[in-house]
Design an enzyme around this catalytic site. Structure first.
Site, PDB file in Angstrom:
ATOM      1  N   CYS A   1      43.800  32.971  41.749  1.00 58.85           N
ATOM      2  CA  CYS A   1      43.901  33.656  42.878  1.00 58.85           C
ATOM      3  C   CYS A   1      41.962  33.827  43.437  1.00 58.85           C
ATOM      4  O   CYS A   1      41.557  32.799  43.105  1.00 58.85           O
ATOM      5  CB  CYS A   1      44.142  35.022  42.665  1.00 58.85           C
ATOM      6  SG  CYS A   1      43.211  36.122  41.380  1.00 58.85           S
TER       7      CYS A   1
ATOM      8  N   ASN B   1      40.163  36.099  40.018  1.00 57.36           N
ATOM      9  CA  ASN B   1      40.627  36.215  38.614  1.00 57.36           C
ATOM     10  C   ASN B   1      40.640  37.312  37.882  1.00 57.36           C
ATOM     11  O   ASN B   1      40.452  37.377  36.769  1.00 57.36           O
ATOM     12  CB  ASN B   1      40.143  34.830  38.029  1.00 57.36           C
ATOM     13  CG  ASN B   1      40.767  34.404  36.725  1.00 57.36           C
ATOM     14  OD1 ASN B   1      40.277  33.969  35.867  1.00 57.36           O
ATOM     15  ND2 ASN B   1      42.173  34.620  36.776  1.00 57.36           N
TER      16      ASN B   1
ATOM     17  N   CYS C   1      42.624  40.432  39.401  1.00 59.05           N
ATOM     18  CA  CYS C   1      43.752  41.202  39.624  1.00 59.05           C
ATOM     19  C   CYS C   1      45.050  40.472  39.577  1.00 59.05           C
ATOM     20  O   CYS C   1      45.629  40.335  38.606  1.00 59.05           O
ATOM     21  CB  CYS C   1      43.729  41.636  41.021  1.00 59.05           C
ATOM     22  SG  CYS C   1      42.148  42.885  41.227  1.00 59.05           S
ATOM     23  N   ARG C   2      45.194  39.584  40.338  1.00 59.99           N
ATOM     24  CA  ARG C   2      46.584  38.650  40.543  1.00 59.99           C
ATOM     25  C   ARG C   2      46.705  37.636  39.544  1.00 59.99           C
ATOM     26  O   ARG C   2      47.766  37.794  38.962  1.00 59.99           O
ATOM     27  CB  ARG C   2      46.718  38.251  42.065  1.00 59.99           C
ATOM     28  CG  ARG C   2      46.964  39.500  43.029  1.00 59.99           C
ATOM     29  CD  ARG C   2      46.861  38.756  44.321  1.00 59.99           C
ATOM     30  NE  ARG C   2      45.377  38.319  44.733  1.00 59.99           N
ATOM     31  CZ  ARG C   2      44.947  37.636  45.636  1.00 59.99           C
ATOM     32  NH1 ARG C   2      46.049  37.463  46.705  1.00 59.99           N
ATOM     33  NH2 ARG C   2      43.606  37.182  45.723  1.00 59.99           N
ATOM     34  N   SER C   3      45.871  36.641  39.453  1.00 59.88           N
ATOM     35  CA  SER C   3      46.385  35.553  38.670  1.00 59.88           C
ATOM     36  C   SER C   3      46.172  35.921  37.040  1.00 59.88           C
ATOM     37  O   SER C   3      46.959  35.569  36.247  1.00 59.88           O
ATOM     38  CB  SER C   3      45.392  34.405  38.898  1.00 59.88           C
ATOM     39  OG  SER C   3      43.977  34.545  38.892  1.00 59.88           O
TER      40      SER C   3
ATOM     41  N   ASP D   1      46.728  40.509  47.916  1.00 59.85           N
ATOM     42  CA  ASP D   1      45.420  40.939  47.337  1.00 59.85           C
ATOM     43  C   ASP D   1      45.192  42.220  47.281  1.00 59.85           C
ATOM     44  O   ASP D   1      45.394  43.291  48.431  1.00 59.85           O
ATOM     45  CB  ASP D   1      44.173  40.363  48.173  1.00 59.85           C
ATOM     46  CG  ASP D   1      42.999  40.835  47.645  1.00 59.85           C
ATOM     47  OD1 ASP D   1      43.011  41.602  46.610  1.00 59.85           O
ATOM     48  OD2 ASP D   1      41.923  39.925  47.906  1.00 59.85           O
TER      49      ASP D   1
HETATM   50  P1  4NP Z   1      42.223  38.829  42.981  1.00 59.49           P
HETATM   51  O1  4NP Z   1      41.483  39.945  43.547  1.00 59.49           O
HETATM   52  O2  4NP Z   1      41.552  37.627  43.710  1.00 59.49           O
HETATM   53  O3  4NP Z   1      43.571  39.192  42.921  1.00 59.49           O
HETATM   54  O4  4NP Z   1      41.320  38.916  41.549  1.00 59.49           O
HETATM   55  C1  4NP Z   1      40.323  40.173  44.229  1.00 59.49           C
HETATM   56  C2  4NP Z   1      39.255  40.542  43.214  1.00 59.49           C
HETATM   57  C3  4NP Z   1      37.890  40.713  43.453  1.00 59.49           C
HETATM   58  C4  4NP Z   1      37.565  40.440  45.084  1.00 59.49           C
HETATM   59  C5  4NP Z   1      38.674  40.227  45.736  1.00 59.49           C
HETATM   60  C6  4NP Z   1      40.059  39.907  45.334  1.00 59.49           C
HETATM   61  N1  4NP Z   1      36.091  40.488  45.406  1.00 59.49           N
HETATM   62  O5  4NP Z   1      36.069  40.536  46.582  1.00 59.49           O
HETATM   63  O6  4NP Z   1      35.260  40.667  44.541  1.00 59.49           O
END
Ligand code: 4NP
Length: 159
Positions: free
Chosen positions: A9, A12, A14-16, A126
């Site tokens: 993602c 790294n 939240c989703r992945s 997201d």
């Molecule tokens: P992820 O979520 O891609 O599912 O881990 C996010 C985590 C952090 C950010 C964006 C999405 N960020 O902008 O810091």
């Protein structure tokens, strides 16, 4: 033989890692811990070294999955040498991975939910700027995706 699966993602956190933890759980339940290696990474490096977001950890724990031991890292060029399945959470992640992907990569580079054969959703949205319900939606999608993906990999490989 070992099949290597990487979930990707943006951050790294939240989703992945959610996909990593839930898929690992199903792999272990199926007795395939030594046959399927699982990891996750982010296209971005901002959160490298960090544990999953507290909201991701608590929605996973609520469903009985402990993802607190995972640590974020960024995708590297070497991942394309090692991983047989590189699975993106959303279309932008896939675009970013395609830019990095060497010609002649023989693995599966695809959207996770599409690779898992989920018909109604292609992307895991997201949740970072959303509320707890967005994280619960992630768990729901990832749970179904992880089960389907394991069934697909078991069909495609003999362990
Ligand atoms: P992820 O979520 O891609 O599912 O881990 C996010 C985590 C952090 C950010 C964006 C999405 N960020 O902008 O810091």
């Amino acid at each position: 033989m070992t099949v290597n699966v990487l979930f990707v993602c943006l951050g790294n956190i939240c989703r992945s890692p959610t996909a990593h933890g839930l898929f690992q759980y199903h792999v272990d339940q199926a007795g395939l811990t030594n046959n399927i290696h699982v990891d996750s990474a982010g296209t971005g490096a901002w959160h490298a070294g960090n544990p999953p977001d507290d909201r991701a950890q608590s929605s996973a724990l609520e469903k009985g999955y402990d993802i607190g031991g995972l640590r974020a890292r960024q995708v590297t060029a070497a991942d394309f040498k090692k991983y047989d399945y590189i699975l993106a959470m959303d279309k932008q992640n896939l675009i970013d991975l395609r830019v990095m992907c060497p010609t002649g990569y023989h693995g599966v580079l695809a959207l996770f939910l599409e690779a898992a054969g989920l018909k109604e959703m292609l992307e895991v949205p997201d949740p970072y700027y959303g509320g707890q319900e967005h994280f619960e939606h992630v768990i729901q999608l990832v749970e179904r995706g992880a089960e389907n993906l394991l069934a697909r990999i078991q069909k495609e490989h003999t362990f």
